[in-house]
Structure formats: C-alpha cells, structure tokens
Design a protein around this motif. Structure first.
Motif, short mmCIF file in Angstrom:
data_model
loop_
_atom_site.label_atom_id
_atom_site.label_comp_id
_atom_site.label_asym_id
_atom_site.label_seq_id
_atom_site.Cartn_x
_atom_site.Cartn_y
_atom_site.Cartn_z
N MET A 52 0.82 -1.19 0.00
CA MET A 52 0.00 0.00 0.00
C MET A 52 0.86 1.26 0.00
O MET A 52 0.46 2.26 -0.51
CB MET A 52 -0.91 -0.04 1.23
N ALA A 53 2.05 1.16 0.57
CA ALA A 53 2.93 2.32 0.61
C ALA A 53 3.45 2.66 -0.78
O ALA A 53 3.83 3.79 -1.04
CB ALA A 53 4.10 2.06 1.56
N ASP A 54 3.45 1.68 -1.69
CA ASP A 54 3.94 1.91 -3.04
C ASP A 54 3.07 2.92 -3.79
O ASP A 54 3.57 3.80 -4.46
CB ASP A 54 4.01 0.60 -3.81
N SER A 55 1.74 2.82 -3.66
CA SER A 55 0.86 3.74 -4.36
C SER A 55 0.94 5.15 -3.76
O SER A 55 0.75 6.13 -4.47
CB SER A 55 -0.58 3.24 -4.33
N ALA A 56 1.23 5.27 -2.49
CA ALA A 56 1.33 6.58 -1.86
C ALA A 56 2.58 7.32 -2.34
O ALA A 56 2.61 8.53 -2.36
CB ALA A 56 1.37 6.45 -0.34
N SER A 57 3.60 6.58 -2.77
CA SER A 57 4.83 7.23 -3.22
C SER A 57 4.72 7.75 -4.64
O SER A 57 5.67 8.30 -5.17
CB SER A 57 6.00 6.24 -3.10
N ARG A 58 3.57 7.60 -5.29
CA ARG A 58 3.41 8.08 -6.65
C ARG A 58 2.90 9.52 -6.68
O ARG A 58 2.74 10.09 -7.74
CB ARG A 58 2.43 7.18 -7.42
N PHE A 59 2.64 10.11 -5.55
CA PHE A 59 2.15 11.48 -5.47
C PHE A 59 3.19 12.36 -4.80
O PHE A 59 3.99 11.90 -4.00
CB PHE A 59 0.83 11.53 -4.69
N GLY A 60 3.14 13.65 -5.12
CA GLY A 60 4.11 14.57 -4.55
C GLY A 60 5.30 14.73 -5.47
O GLY A 60 5.26 14.37 -6.65
N PHE A 61 6.39 15.26 -4.95
CA PHE A 61 7.59 15.49 -5.75
C PHE A 61 8.48 14.26 -5.76
O PHE A 61 9.58 14.27 -5.24
CB PHE A 61 8.34 16.71 -5.21
N VAL A 62 7.98 13.20 -6.36
CA VAL A 62 8.76 11.98 -6.49
C VAL A 62 9.07 11.78 -7.97
O VAL A 62 8.45 12.39 -8.84
CB VAL A 62 8.01 10.76 -5.92
N GLU A 63 10.03 10.95 -8.28
CA GLU A 63 10.49 10.79 -9.66
C GLU A 63 9.38 10.32 -10.59
O GLU A 63 9.27 10.79 -11.72
CB GLU A 63 11.66 9.81 -9.69
N PHE A 64 8.53 9.42 -10.12
CA PHE A 64 7.44 8.91 -10.96
C PHE A 64 6.50 10.03 -11.38
O PHE A 64 6.18 10.18 -12.56
CB PHE A 64 6.66 7.84 -10.19
N ALA A 65 6.09 10.86 -10.42
CA ALA A 65 5.16 11.95 -10.72
C ALA A 65 5.81 13.00 -11.60
O ALA A 65 5.18 13.53 -12.53
CB ALA A 65 4.67 12.58 -9.42
N GLU A 66 7.06 13.31 -11.36
CA GLU A 66 7.75 14.33 -12.16
C GLU A 66 7.99 13.85 -13.59
O GLU A 66 7.94 14.64 -14.53
CB GLU A 66 9.07 14.71 -11.49
N THR A 67 8.24 12.56 -13.76
CA THR A 67 8.42 12.02 -15.10
C THR A 67 7.14 12.17 -15.91
O THR A 67 7.15 12.62 -17.05
CB THR A 67 8.82 10.54 -15.04
N TRP A 68 6.00 11.79 -15.31
CA TRP A 68 4.73 11.92 -16.02
C TRP A 68 4.33 13.37 -16.23
O TRP A 68 3.74 13.72 -17.24
CB TRP A 68 3.62 11.14 -15.30
N ASN A 69 4.67 14.23 -15.28
CA ASN A 69 4.39 15.66 -15.44
C ASN A 69 5.14 16.21 -16.65
O ASN A 69 4.59 16.95 -17.46
CB ASN A 69 4.79 16.41 -14.18
#
Length: 47
Positions: free
Chosen positions: A1-18
């Motif tokens: 469950m912690a994996d999905s929470a790390s997809r929001f905020g200033f993390v690499e995954f979110a910044e890549t998609w942004n």
C-alpha cells in the motif's frame, strides 16, 4: 500500500509523467497553432 502513496508529490514517478504530459501539451498546442494560423492566446480569446 505504501507503493501507491509514493506516486504522489515530488517523487520521480510523478515528475516524469508531469514532464511527459507537458511535452504532449506543447506539441498539441503547436500543432493547433500551425493548423489554424492563430496563436494559442487568440484561440482562447485572450489576444
């Protein structure tokens, strides 16, 4: 469950998609400008 929470905020995954979505929006805006002959602001009624 912690994996999905790390997809929001200033993390690499979110910044890549942004970045990918920003590039896509820029290309769509440029293509629309070339097809219509109007700038983006004039298409929105701001210029």
């Amino acid at each position: 469950m912690a994996d999905s929470a790390s997809r929001f905020g200033f993390v690499e995954f979110a910044e890549t998609w942004n970045g990918r979505l920003a590039m896509l929006g820029f290309v769509i805006g440029l293509g629309t400008e070339l097809l219509t002959g109007q700038g983006i602001l004039s298409q929105l009624g701001l210029g």
